[in-house]
Design a protein around this motif. Sequence first.
Motif, PDB file in Angstrom:
ATOM      1  N   THR A  36       2.621  19.466  48.274  1.00  0.00           N
ATOM      2  CA  THR A  36       2.590  20.113  46.859  1.00  0.00           C
ATOM      3  C   THR A  36       4.018  19.837  45.882  1.00  0.00           C
ATOM      4  N   ILE A  37       4.718  19.009  46.667  1.00  0.00           N
ATOM      5  CA  ILE A  37       6.142  18.156  46.296  1.00  0.00           C
ATOM      6  C   ILE A  37       5.838  17.140  46.908  1.00  0.00           C
ATOM      7  N   THR A  38       5.278  16.406  47.149  1.00  0.00           N
ATOM      8  CA  THR A  38       5.380  15.121  47.800  1.00  0.00           C
ATOM      9  C   THR A  38       4.148  14.722  45.929  1.00  0.00           C
ATOM     10  N   HIS A  39       2.858  14.954  45.980  1.00  0.00           N
ATOM     11  CA  HIS A  39       1.835  14.956  44.399  1.00  0.00           C
ATOM     12  C   HIS A  39       2.098  15.567  43.851  1.00  0.00           C
ATOM     13  N   THR A  81       1.529  15.018  32.275  1.00  0.00           N
ATOM     14  CA  THR A  81      -0.575  15.718  32.888  1.00  0.00           C
ATOM     15  C   THR A  81      -1.715  16.118  34.039  1.00  0.00           C
ATOM     16  N   GLY A  82      -1.987  16.823  34.285  1.00  0.00           N
ATOM     17  CA  GLY A  82      -2.371  17.682  35.128  1.00  0.00           C
ATOM     18  C   GLY A  82      -1.547  17.520  35.973  1.00  0.00           C
ATOM     19  N   PHE A  83      -0.210  18.226  35.833  1.00  0.00           N
ATOM     20  CA  PHE A  83       0.359  18.702  37.145  1.00  0.00           C
ATOM     21  C   PHE A  83       0.221  19.860  37.533  1.00  0.00           C
ATOM     22  N   GLY A  84      -0.231  20.772  36.954  1.00  0.00           N
ATOM     23  CA  GLY A  84      -0.956  22.000  37.708  1.00  0.00           C
ATOM     24  C   GLY A  84      -1.814  21.924  38.228  1.00  0.00           C
TER      25      GLY A  84
END
Length: 321
Positions: A36-39, A81-84
């Motif tokens: 989750t950190i890297t993506h 956009t789409g971070f969540g």
Amino acid sequence: MAAATTVAEKKKAFKVPQFTAKDYTSFFTAGALCATITHGAMTPIDVVKTRIQVDPALAKHSLLSGGRVIVANEGAKALLTGFGPTAVGYLVQGGAKFAGYEYWKKQLVQIAGDQETAVRYRTGIYLGAASIGEFFADILLTPLEATRIRLVSSRGYATGLFTGFARLFREEGMRGLYAGFLPILCKQIPYAIGQFTVNEFCHEMVNRSMSEEKRKSVGPTANFGITLGCGIIAGFAAAVLSHPADTLLSQINKGHGPTGSMPHRLKVLAKEAGFKGLFAGLGPRMIMTAGLVAGQFIFYQGIKDAMGAPPGLEIHKESEK
């Protein structure tokens, strides 16, 4: 008698670590956080890559020029956009993938029965563990990835993760959320194979190039460099192997292609795109994936060490004497 003893020694069983539930929890936590950190950090690059794949107006742009066009037309906020769904999706997927790989590698080594057999078939063990672990991880990832791609490719679709997920489920149901499951498998399984298998062999090559004494004396800085270098090479391999399916996944979630079964839609879209079209945006994705994979292995190891988790099972072939 001596010959029989030698054969018996070669056929000795692996000292397979007996991982506990706590150990697998540590593997899951480390995998979840590193993914989750890297993506999450790569969201702007992923936005540009996805737009290059699905927007004809951006198809011929590079990562930098495409990013400039998006910022000029839509503002800098569009790059997030789409971070969540990216952060949440890869939180669950990363945990399941890394813990699953450790679990299935151990199971396949035990099936092999002894060290010589496991080492001889280590490529198959890596491929099998990566594929099975990724399959189950993708069950968790697919709905969130569908939401992410819809948010990125259709401007104004929703305001974020929850509204996007709710709209997609309301309008298209479970079928819509899992419309991309087959192409995600086609993308993520080759990705996982490149990530884990190539990384394993890179580490094996490094280990075989050093004496046992030198390996024991390697410090933190050298270990970091080895992990980084192996991760970058594995990232390039993962990007190349998975990119055609990644392009098709973006098209499917954009709503492109004919109706019918998923294999039929994928076949038609692949034919329409052609070889060149299937690899559109590969350059930006290789840069992104090299950073992702290398970063994941660095964070994964660091988080595991901080949690006191044991090292994973190694089945590398030793250097010839």
